[in-house]
Scaffold this active site. Structure first.
Site, mmCIF file in Angstrom:
data_model
loop_
_atom_site.group_PDB
_atom_site.id
_atom_site.type_symbol
_atom_site.label_atom_id
_atom_site.label_comp_id
_atom_site.label_asym_id
_atom_site.label_seq_id
_atom_site.Cartn_x
_atom_site.Cartn_y
_atom_site.Cartn_z
ATOM 1 N N TYR A 91 0.840 -1.198 0.000
ATOM 2 C CA TYR A 91 0.000 0.000 0.000
ATOM 3 C C TYR A 91 0.874 1.248 0.000
ATOM 4 O O TYR A 91 0.636 2.196 -0.743
ATOM 5 C CB TYR A 91 -0.927 0.001 1.213
ATOM 6 C CG TYR A 91 -1.964 -1.093 1.149
ATOM 7 C CD1 TYR A 91 -3.181 -0.879 0.513
ATOM 8 C CD2 TYR A 91 -1.714 -2.344 1.690
ATOM 9 C CE1 TYR A 91 -4.123 -1.886 0.427
ATOM 10 C CE2 TYR A 91 -2.655 -3.350 1.614
ATOM 11 C CZ TYR A 91 -3.854 -3.126 0.982
ATOM 12 O OH TYR A 91 -4.785 -4.127 0.886
ATOM 13 N N ASN A 113 -12.736 0.640 -5.410
ATOM 14 C CA ASN A 113 -12.490 0.218 -6.786
ATOM 15 C C ASN A 113 -13.664 -0.618 -7.295
ATOM 16 O O ASN A 113 -13.938 -1.671 -6.763
ATOM 17 C CB ASN A 113 -11.209 -0.620 -6.818
ATOM 18 C CG ASN A 113 -11.003 -1.275 -8.164
ATOM 19 O OD1 ASN A 113 -11.538 -0.814 -9.165
ATOM 20 N ND2 ASN A 113 -10.234 -2.338 -8.175
ATOM 21 N N CYS A 121 -6.374 -4.865 -7.961
ATOM 22 C CA CYS A 121 -6.236 -4.443 -6.575
ATOM 23 C C CYS A 121 -5.811 -5.610 -5.682
ATOM 24 O O CYS A 121 -5.393 -5.402 -4.555
ATOM 25 C CB CYS A 121 -7.528 -3.828 -6.067
ATOM 26 S SG CYS A 121 -8.965 -4.827 -6.362
ATOM 27 N N HIS A 122 -5.914 -6.832 -6.185
ATOM 28 C CA HIS A 122 -5.495 -7.979 -5.372
ATOM 29 C C HIS A 122 -3.975 -8.074 -5.299
ATOM 30 O O HIS A 122 -3.440 -8.813 -4.496
ATOM 31 C CB HIS A 122 -6.080 -9.259 -5.946
ATOM 32 C CG HIS A 122 -5.693 -9.505 -7.370
ATOM 33 N ND1 HIS A 122 -6.358 -8.911 -8.426
ATOM 34 C CD2 HIS A 122 -4.720 -10.248 -7.908
ATOM 35 C CE1 HIS A 122 -5.784 -9.302 -9.549
ATOM 36 N NE2 HIS A 122 -4.785 -10.104 -9.276
ATOM 37 N N GLU A 147 -1.891 -16.347 -9.836
ATOM 38 C CA GLU A 147 -0.778 -15.661 -10.479
ATOM 39 C C GLU A 147 0.569 -16.189 -9.997
ATOM 40 O O GLU A 147 1.606 -15.622 -10.310
ATOM 41 C CB GLU A 147 -0.885 -14.163 -10.231
ATOM 42 C CG GLU A 147 -2.185 -13.592 -10.779
ATOM 43 C CD GLU A 147 -2.159 -12.075 -10.855
ATOM 44 O OE1 GLU A 147 -1.121 -11.492 -10.524
ATOM 45 O OE2 GLU A 147 -3.170 -11.492 -11.269
#
Length: 150
Positions: A91, A113, A121-122, A147
């Site tokens: 962040y 979002n 955003c993950h 991912e």
DNA sequence: AGCAGGTTTAGCG
DNA sequence: CGCTAAACCTGCT
């Protein structure tokens, strides 16, 4: 007015995903329903998302509609889209990128979002730990796993 | 104006 | 090492 939404089932997340379109993709929501829903695919971004879930696609070419959000929030989301597949940022790190120390405000921006996943955003995690997520932390973890991040 | 949020960092037990 | 507490900045009521 119901012709502008698509629904697909996301295997990795074990839940449905609903996409809403205006002139552009404007929102994505997770649906944790027990009932099976009728899937629907009418927009390009929907197919991109489906390919993403199957691990074939790593970045989205579609544009998103974030015009309704505040300038700061748009800045955060815009910068966030530059984070590549498989990478993460904190962040505070993201705050620094836009020339600010407002990590707390960044969290707030991400919380508002409207389009998770496409705006990744993950990939934003807390310094010690995974951090939070609008759609539920469990969803966030699964996305990160998809991912290749543990 | 005041409050709360998807944090962070420092300080104490 | 784990927990509490205060501080940073922005958006909403």
């Amino acid at each position: 007015m119901t012709g502008n939404t698509d629904i697909i089932f996301a295997q990795p997340l074990d839940c449905y995903v609903k996409l809403t379109y205006k002139t552009r993709l404007s929102s994505i929501r997770f649906i944790k329903s027990k009932n099976s829903l009728k899937e629907k695919r009418t927009f390009d971004a929907t197919f991109e998302l489906e390919q993403y879930f199957s691990g074939e696609k790593k970045e989205f070419s579609c544009d998103v509609d974030i015009s309704g959000l505040s300038l700061f929030t748009q800045k955060v989301l815009d910068e966030l889209r530059r984070i590549k597949y498989g990478e993460t940022i904190t962040y505070s790190g993201l705050a620094e990128r836009i020339g600010s120390k407002a990590y707390r405000a960044v969290g707030r921006a991400l919380a508002s979002n409207p389009i998770p996943i496409v705006v990744p955003c993950h990939r934003v995690v807390a310094k010690n730990g995974v951090g939070g997520y609008s759609g539920g932390v469990d969803v966030k973890k699964r996305l990160l796993e998809l991912e290749g991040i543990h």
